[in-house]
Design a protein around this motif. Structure first.
Motif, PDB file in Angstrom:
ATOM      1  N   ASP A 146       0.342  -1.330  -0.398  1.00 24.19           N
ATOM      2  CA  ASP A 146       0.043  -0.471   0.098  1.00 24.19           C
ATOM      3  C   ASP A 146       1.582   1.536   0.053  1.00 24.19           C
ATOM      4  O   ASP A 146       0.558   2.666  -0.859  1.00 24.19           O
ATOM      5  N   ARG A 147       1.918   1.172   1.012  1.00 24.05           N
ATOM      6  CA  ARG A 147       2.881   2.482   0.847  1.00 24.05           C
ATOM      7  C   ARG A 147       3.020   2.410  -0.452  1.00 24.05           C
ATOM      8  O   ARG A 147       4.067   3.824  -0.822  1.00 24.05           O
ATOM      9  N   ALA A 148       4.376   1.511  -0.565  1.00 24.40           N
ATOM     10  CA  ALA A 148       4.788   1.531  -2.075  1.00 24.40           C
ATOM     11  C   ALA A 148       3.728   2.283  -3.214  1.00 24.40           C
ATOM     12  O   ALA A 148       4.447   2.940  -4.330  1.00 24.40           O
ATOM     13  N   GLU A 149       2.579   2.166  -3.141  1.00 23.19           N
ATOM     14  CA  GLU A 149       1.703   2.427  -4.006  1.00 23.19           C
ATOM     15  C   GLU A 149       1.609   3.768  -4.080  1.00 23.19           C
ATOM     16  O   GLU A 149       1.717   5.145  -4.536  1.00 23.19           O
ATOM     17  N   VAL A 150       1.351   4.334  -2.761  1.00 21.27           N
ATOM     18  CA  VAL A 150       0.994   5.822  -2.138  1.00 21.27           C
ATOM     19  C   VAL A 150       2.017   6.906  -2.512  1.00 21.27           C
ATOM     20  O   VAL A 150       2.243   7.463  -2.946  1.00 21.27           O
ATOM     21  N   LEU A 151       3.473   6.184  -1.808  1.00 21.64           N
ATOM     22  CA  LEU A 151       4.966   7.460  -2.101  1.00 21.64           C
ATOM     23  C   LEU A 151       5.263   7.016  -3.793  1.00 21.64           C
ATOM     24  O   LEU A 151       5.997   7.783  -3.434  1.00 21.64           O
ATOM     25  N   GLY A 152       4.381   6.158  -4.454  1.00 24.99           N
ATOM     26  CA  GLY A 152       5.254   6.280  -5.007  1.00 24.99           C
ATOM     27  C   GLY A 152       7.035   5.773  -5.567  1.00 24.99           C
ATOM     28  O   GLY A 152       7.692   6.265  -6.197  1.00 24.99           O
ATOM     29  N   LEU A 153       7.142   4.560  -4.566  1.00 25.03           N
ATOM     30  CA  LEU A 153       7.886   3.687  -4.430  1.00 25.03           C
ATOM     31  C   LEU A 153       8.504   2.736  -5.754  1.00 25.03           C
ATOM     32  O   LEU A 153       8.708   2.080  -6.591  1.00 25.03           O
ATOM     33  N   ASP A 154       9.335   4.076  -7.199  1.00 21.67           N
ATOM     34  CA  ASP A 154      10.216   3.768  -8.071  1.00 21.67           C
ATOM     35  C   ASP A 154      11.235   2.932  -7.425  1.00 21.67           C
ATOM     36  O   ASP A 154      11.886   2.373  -6.916  1.00 21.67           O
ATOM     37  N   ASN A 155      11.886   2.510  -8.921  1.00 21.87           N
ATOM     38  CA  ASN A 155      12.459   1.149  -8.749  1.00 21.87           C
ATOM     39  C   ASN A 155      13.100   0.353  -7.947  1.00 21.87           C
ATOM     40  O   ASN A 155      13.772   0.119  -7.086  1.00 21.87           O
TER      41      ASN A 155
END
Length: 276
Positions: A98-107
């Motif tokens: 969820d946090r990866a999607e919300v925060l936009g964790l690229d690479n």
């Protein structure tokens, strides 16, 4: 957000467990980042009591504590690449996804730590399904070992063709690319990896290193890929450079403890000291 800050230093984030023996997990990831001159940040998911002989205890952090660490790093420092390791349970996997999607964790490099090199499953089936449906689809690269690839693909893996078929099946989960690692394969296939990005199916080889001290190789490889992505390398170059790094680290693996020692993350220093 993953937007860069005023710092000129590349930053990578590892979301993984702590290895008290220092050979894998957070400790291996941070050493690998440092070797590549990338500033390492971390979100610890669980604390293990382990050494070269094995794991004797695991204490898992609450998902809220894991998320707080991620948000603290991203909000102030910013990251250019993220690597996940042992997430341990469904709740943490779902929260990280969820946090990866919300925060936009690229690479995002996902090392799906769910089965050991010996084939022992480390997380339950609910956690596996959450990994498949929520986190892997966001990955730039997923790096399963032989046994993890079997679970993710649903295919038995005994041959090179099996590895190729598994890579293509896993790619359908949504990751941009898949690297099926051959470290757990028998004979000449040991250390042979299969790359698939939806277009190119490629066999990646490396020189065999005869050592029993291989603890942390999976963590180290994924962390090295993330470090190279943070440095601005394209994904295929990052993978090749990471494989070269691990091969060198294996040449200078550390014979410590009474079991399986770790790779030599700072092999140039080990080599220099050995020459004295």
């Amino acid at each position: 957000m993953t937007a860069t800050t005023g710092s000129s230093v590349p930053v990578a984030l590892t979301i993984a467990g702590s290895d008290s023996g220092g050979g894998a997990g957070i400790q291996a990831d941070l050493r690998t980042f440092a070797f590549h001159c990338v500033h390492g940040t971390s979100a610890i998911t669980c604390v293990t009591a382990q050494n070269t002989l094995g794991v004797t205890r695991v204490d898992t952090l609450p998902p809220e504590a894991v998320i707080a660490q991620i948000e603290a790093v991203v909000a102030d420092i910013g990251v250019q690449a993220t690597k996940t390791g042992m997430l341990h349970n469904r709740e943490i996997i779902a929260a990280v996804a969820d946090r990866a999607e919300v925060l936009g964790l690229d690479n995002l490099v996902v090392d799906p730590v769910m089965v050991s090199r010996t084939g022992a499953q480390l997380i339950d089936n609910d956690a596996v399904m959450c990994l498949q449906s929520k986190l892997i689809p966001q990955a730039m690269l997923v790096t399963p070992n032989r046994y993890e690839a079997q679970i993710l693909s649903g295919l038995p893996i005994h041959t090179l063709d099996d590895m190729r078929a598994a890579a293509q099946r896993i790619h359908k989960l949504g990751a941009q690319a898949v690297l099926v690692k051959g470290g757990g394969m028998p004979g000449s296939l040991r250390g042979v990896d299969i790359w698939f990005d939806g277009n190119r199916l490629e066999t990646l080889t490396a020189a065999m290193v005869d050592t029993s001290n291989t603890h942390g190789t999976g963590c180290t490889l994924a962390a090295a890929i993330a470090a190279n992505l943070a440095l601005g390398k394209d994904l295929r170059s990052a993978v090749r450079l990471a494989k070269d790094y691990v091969s060198n680290a294996l040449l200078y693996a550390l014979s410590i403890g009474r079991g399986q020692g770790p790779v030599g993350h700072f092999f140039p220093l080990i080599r220099k000291n050995g020459d004295r």
